[in-house]
Design an enzyme around this catalytic site. Sequence first.
Site: not given
Length: 396
Positions: A118, A206
Site C-alpha cells: 500500500y 493512493e
Amino acid sequence: MNIHEYQGKSILQAHGVQVQEGFVAETAEQAGLIAEELQKKFGTEIFVIKAQIHAGGRGKGGGVKIARSPMETAEVASRMLGMTLVTPQTGPAGKLVRKVLIAQDVYYKGDSDIREFYLSVLLDRKRSAFVVIYSTEGGMDIEEVAANKPKAIFTEVVDSTCCLHEFQMRTIASNLGLQGKAYREMVRFISGLWNAFVSSDASLMEINPLLKTSDDRVLAVDCKVSLDDNALYRHPELAAMRDLNEEDPTEVEASASNLNYVKLDGDVGCMVNGAGLAMATMDLIQLSGGRPANFLDVGGGASAKTVEAGFRIILKDPNVKAILVNIFGGIVRCDRVAAGIIEAYKTIGDIKVPVIVRLQGTNAIEAKELIDTSGLKVIAASTFTDAAEKVREALA
Ligand code: ADP
Ligand code: MG
C-alpha cells in the site's frame, strides 16, 4: 475533485510511472476489441474487467472480474455495464457503472514471489505537510490494517522544502523489504509518483495494491486520485476529467449558479452570505433544536437571481421543514436580497415551508419594509437569538 482509476493511471503514465496496460470501454463491443488489441500487442492471455466508479472496495462488491478471452471479456463487460454496484464505500444505494477498464492481468500464472503493498501520497492537514503513507500489508482494507496492525504502517513526512528527498525514497523501498532490481524499481516508482502528485496539484494519490511482480517489476494495479479544486484552473486537461455523473446532482446545479452548497441531512435549510456567518448559522439552528439541511453561502454579491437559485436548491430537499435566511449586508444591500426573496416567492410559486428572514446591515430598514408590505408569509427576525426562537417555533 475525484477522478476515475483509468484517468488517474493516465496521469501516472505521463510521469513515467508503471501501470499495467489497459483501456476504458463504454460498451461490451469496445471491451472485446480492447481485449483483442491487448492480446495482439502484448500477448495478454488473462483480462481484468474493472468497474469505473468514484468509490473503492470494488473488488469486494463484484466490480473486478477476470476473463480468459476477448469474447468472455465482452460478456463480462456487458453484465457489468449498467449494473448498480454496491461496495462498502458507495452506501446501500450503490453507483451505476457506465464505464469499465479492460486491463492486463498482472498476477502471472504460478507467480510465487509476488508482493502487494500500500502506498499513498497525501496532504496531512494536521501536520501541515505532505506525507507518504505506506505498508507491506497492501491489497486489502488499509483501515483494517491501521486498526489491527498499526505497526505495519509507516509514514514519511515531506519537509518544508516540499520536496521528497531521494534518501526518503530509499528508506521506503528498504522498509518494504526490497533489494536489488525491485528496490531500484520502487525508488523510481516513488520518484515518478511524487512528480505526478506535485505537477497535477493533487491532494491524494493512493496506490492499493502497489504490486511487485516475480520478475521484480513494480506497478500500480489500482489508483485513487483527488485533485485540488482551487488549482484546477492551472490544468484545463485535468479539469476536463470531471465526471458530473459521479457527483451529487444538487451540488452540481449549485456550482453552476456559483453557490457554495453542501448537502447535509438535517431539516432546516439555510441561506447565508459568507462562510463564517454560514457556520455560525448552522450552530444557531442546532441550538434551536433543529439540524441544518445544508450549508449554503450565496457569496458577497448575492443578486435576486442567486437568491432564487438558492431557494430552488434548498426546496429540492424533501426533508426541509423550515428555511432560515441570514444575511449581513456589508457589500451586498439588504433591500436587494429582500427583493430577491420576494421574486423567488413569485416565480417558484407555492413555498409551503415557513421562511424566517434576518437581514441586518446596509439598507436593513428598507428591506424590512419591502418584506412587510409584500403580503408574503415571511417571518422577520431581528437578532440571532430572535431568529433561533422563530426557528424553534416553526419546527414545533
Ligand atoms: P478496489 O480497491 O476498488 O477494490 P482494485 O483495483 O484494488 O479495486 O482491485 C481489487 C483487487 O482486484 C486487487 O487487489 C487485485 O487483487 C485485483 N486486480 C485488480 N486489477 C487487477 C489486474 N489488472 N490484474 C490482476 N488483478 C487485479
Ligand atoms: Mg484498491
